[in-house]
Design an enzyme around this catalytic site. Structure first.
Site, PDB file in Angstrom:
ATOM      1  N   LYS A 281     -39.512  -9.577 -26.855  1.00  0.00           N
ATOM      2  CA  LYS A 281     -40.492  -8.644 -27.423  1.00  0.00           C
ATOM      3  C   LYS A 281     -40.056  -7.196 -27.178  1.00  0.00           C
ATOM      4  O   LYS A 281     -39.496  -6.867 -26.122  1.00  0.00           O
ATOM      5  CB  LYS A 281     -41.853  -8.904 -26.763  1.00  0.00           C
ATOM      6  CG  LYS A 281     -43.003  -8.058 -27.296  1.00  0.00           C
ATOM      7  CD  LYS A 281     -44.300  -8.435 -26.590  1.00  0.00           C
ATOM      8  CE  LYS A 281     -45.496  -7.654 -27.106  1.00  0.00           C
ATOM      9  NZ  LYS A 281     -46.761  -8.098 -26.487  1.00  0.00           N
TER      10      LYS A 281
ATOM     11  N   GLY B 106     -54.696 -11.817 -25.296  1.00  0.00           N
ATOM     12  CA  GLY B 106     -54.384 -12.909 -26.213  1.00  0.00           C
ATOM     13  C   GLY B 106     -53.073 -12.679 -26.937  1.00  0.00           C
ATOM     14  O   GLY B 106     -52.743 -13.388 -27.886  1.00  0.00           O
ATOM     15  N   SER B 107     -52.293 -11.695 -26.495  1.00  0.00           N
ATOM     16  CA  SER B 107     -51.102 -11.249 -27.232  1.00  0.00           C
ATOM     17  C   SER B 107     -49.970 -12.262 -27.310  1.00  0.00           C
ATOM     18  O   SER B 107     -49.068 -12.115 -28.126  1.00  0.00           O
ATOM     19  CB  SER B 107     -50.570  -9.943 -26.637  1.00  0.00           C
ATOM     20  OG  SER B 107     -51.503  -8.914 -26.844  1.00  0.00           O
TER      21      SER B 107
ATOM     22  N   SER C 212     -50.160  -9.097 -29.737  1.00  0.00           N
ATOM     23  CA  SER C 212     -49.142  -8.112 -30.061  1.00  0.00           C
ATOM     24  C   SER C 212     -47.717  -8.663 -30.058  1.00  0.00           C
ATOM     25  O   SER C 212     -46.786  -7.991 -30.508  1.00  0.00           O
ATOM     26  CB  SER C 212     -49.227  -6.943 -29.081  1.00  0.00           C
ATOM     27  OG  SER C 212     -49.011  -7.386 -27.748  1.00  0.00           O
TER      28      SER C 212
END
Length: 541
Positions: free
Chosen positions: A119, A217-218, A194
């Site tokens: 990420k 909750g990403s 995200s």
């Protein structure tokens, strides 16, 4: 006006350069794959891509599969998925050098030769961690984050960085620099966020193992929306050193870093590899808890709590059915299912989650947007944060306490809030222990929303953010798909409050036949192995 024009022109120039770098990355990937295919025309890329991670890593370690065959198979597939979904921001070209060196060293870590995706917000030496902000461009990380260092020591090869929403505080995946990422299952849908770039890449098969972060909750949204598995560990089970968060310093809602993969066994292998001496020595704040094989491989029947709704965000028919069917199958498999009732989720959500993250009135969050071109995604938030308290009180009667929760807290109030969260956590655990539970089965928001809907539905994170506030490990496993019957039943969806949010949520759920729906599997703090074991039970039903 002239100064402003020159300033804006300078920013757009940086954006243009970043987009050109992104395009160059894809060209480099294409050239690397073409060159490999010309030299090795007989390599069966499709058979390599079909191998699950445990089998792939075994073949890499025993020498029956050369690491360069695996590497270029995934570079090729990642290029295809990036072209379709816009999920990759940068190709880490040094991965090719690492690949060559790995063959020479002969040191075979648990993830030897496995290409992994990272990420945007997780530092990789020599590369930007932008969080979608222009101000963070051309500021390459001085060193790898601890997680990336440990991955490299275990033989994994980080090969791409993936897209995120601006600031990370969204479960969509769009920023002004790299644009919108699309769901690989249906391009009109968001991949979640995200860690949306990761969700799209892993979900599309362009990465066998990805890494993201989760503050509400990403990790879980992209996994659920893209039909894959993930584990959000307890906040400090894996090191967060070298990882940037959306709102620095806040302690009310705990961030975690975790893996994403197609199946649970892959997540377990990843945790086994990461929970090693290197992790504990590189970051001494991480408790030295190696992976507990005994707990993970146990076959003892489980005592499982469950609930179908949090009485705040009404579940879609498919969400409710996912929990019911999973509960029934678990009972049929010999496990005991016990109803668990959630209370005061609205209070927890507005006061602990929103109130805790924005206890400074949103000042530190808004400061990140200073000097940026794009503010439309947080335009309403800007206006609310700057409005006087009396106006927030009036608006809160119309727009739920969401408005009131963006207020300035005194130091005394912040300490009181943290104490209240601790008390809530103790009460939740007491209720859990009273029912003698091992784990919990919970709904997971889904199916994937249309692009743009997450920005209108920040309140719908209630099912996931609860477990960041409690700091419990929580995983996601896809269990079913939306049916025509679910779609028909959705016509009667009104929500619990029958307000604008509920009406918008009904629209967001519509037209989703065939899309995956997941459940959440939750355990008590530091019990990641039990959480994974439960996820494996759910997956094999």
């Amino acid at each position: 006006l002239l100064l402003r024009w020159r300033w804006r022109r300078g920013l757009w120039k940086k954006v243009k350069e970043a987009r050109q770098r992104q395009e160059r990355s894809l060209v480099q990937m294409e050239m690397a794959v073409r060159c490999f295919r010309e030299q090795h025309p007989s390599v069966n890329m499709i058979s390599i891509l079909s191998l699950p991670l445990p089998e792939l890593s075994k073949k890499l370690r025993d020498g029956s599969l050369p690491p360069e065959h695996v590497f270029y198979a995934y570079v090729g597939k990642a290029l295809q998925i990036a072209t379709e979904t816009n999920c990759i921001t940068e190709y880490l070209q040094e991965s090719e050098t690492q690949l060559r060196k790995a063959k020479l060293t002969g040191k075979l870590g648990l993830l030897y030769g496995v290409p992994v995706s990272i990420k945007d917000s997780i530092d990789c030496q020599g590369h930007d961690s932008t969080l979608g902000f222009i101000k963070n461009l051309n500021k390459p990380a001085a060193e790898d984050s601890v997680v990336v260092q440990v991955l490299r020591r275990q033989g994994a090869i980080p090969f791409v960085k993936t897209n995120v929403p601006v600031s990370l505080m969204s479960y969509d995946c769009k920023n002004l620099i790299f644009g919108q990422t699309f769901n690989p299952l249906l391009y009109t849908r968001t991949p979640g966020g995200s860690s949306g770039g990761e969700g799209a890449l892993v979900g599309g098969g362009g990465s066998i193992l990805g890494f993201g972060t989760d503050v509400g909750g990403s990790l879980r949204f992209p996994a659920a929306f893209c039909g894959i598995c993930t584990l959000k560990p307890t906040g400090n089970r894996l090191s967060k050193k070298g990882i940037t968060c959306g709102v620095l310093g806040q302690k009310a809602v705990v961030t975690a870093v975790g893996p994403m993969a197609k199946d649970v066994e892959s997540l377990a292998l990843c945790m086994r590899a990461l929970l090693c001496e290197d992790m504990f020595s590189l970051d001494s704040t991480v408790p030295p808890l190696p992976f507990n094989e005994e707990v993970y491989s146990s076959t003892q029947p489980l005592r499982i709590g469950y609930y179908e709704t949090d009485f705040f965000t009404m579940p879609s028919p498919a969400m409710r059915r996912a929990v019911r069917e999973t509960k029934q199958l678990l009972e049929d498999a010999g496990h005991t299912l016990v109803p668990f009732e959630l209370t005061n989720v609205d209070y927890v959500f507005f006061n602990f989650c929103f109130g805790g993250v924005f206890a400074d009135g949103g000042t530190s969050f808004l400061k990140k947007f200073k000097g940026e071109l794009e503010k439309s995604s947080v335009g309403l938030f800007f206006w609310l944060a700057k409005s006087p308290n009396w106006l927030k009180t009036v608006l809160s009667w119309i727009a739920k306490p969401f408005v009131r929760s963006i207020s300035f807290y005194t130091v005394d109030e912040v300490w009181s809030l943290h104490h209240e969260i601790e008390e809530f956590c103790h009460q939740f655990i007491a209720q859990w222990k009273k029912l003698n539970l091992d784990v919990m089965l919970c709904p997971m928001l889904g199916p994937a929303f249309g692009i743009g809907y997450p920005g209108k539905l920040s309140v719908a994170v209630s099912y996931t953010v609860l477990y960041n506030t409690l700091d419990f490990p929580a995983g996601v496993v896809p269990v079913t798909m939306v049916t025509d019957e679910d779609e028909e039943e959705l016509k009667g969806y009104q929500g619990y409050f029958r307000d604008w949010w509920d009406r918008t949520l009904a629209k967001a759920f519509r037209g989703s036949v065939g899309l995956p729906v997941a459940v959440q599997c939750v355990a008590l703090p530091w019990q990641e192995e039990l959480c994974l074991r439960f996820m494996k039970e759910v997956e094999t039903l």
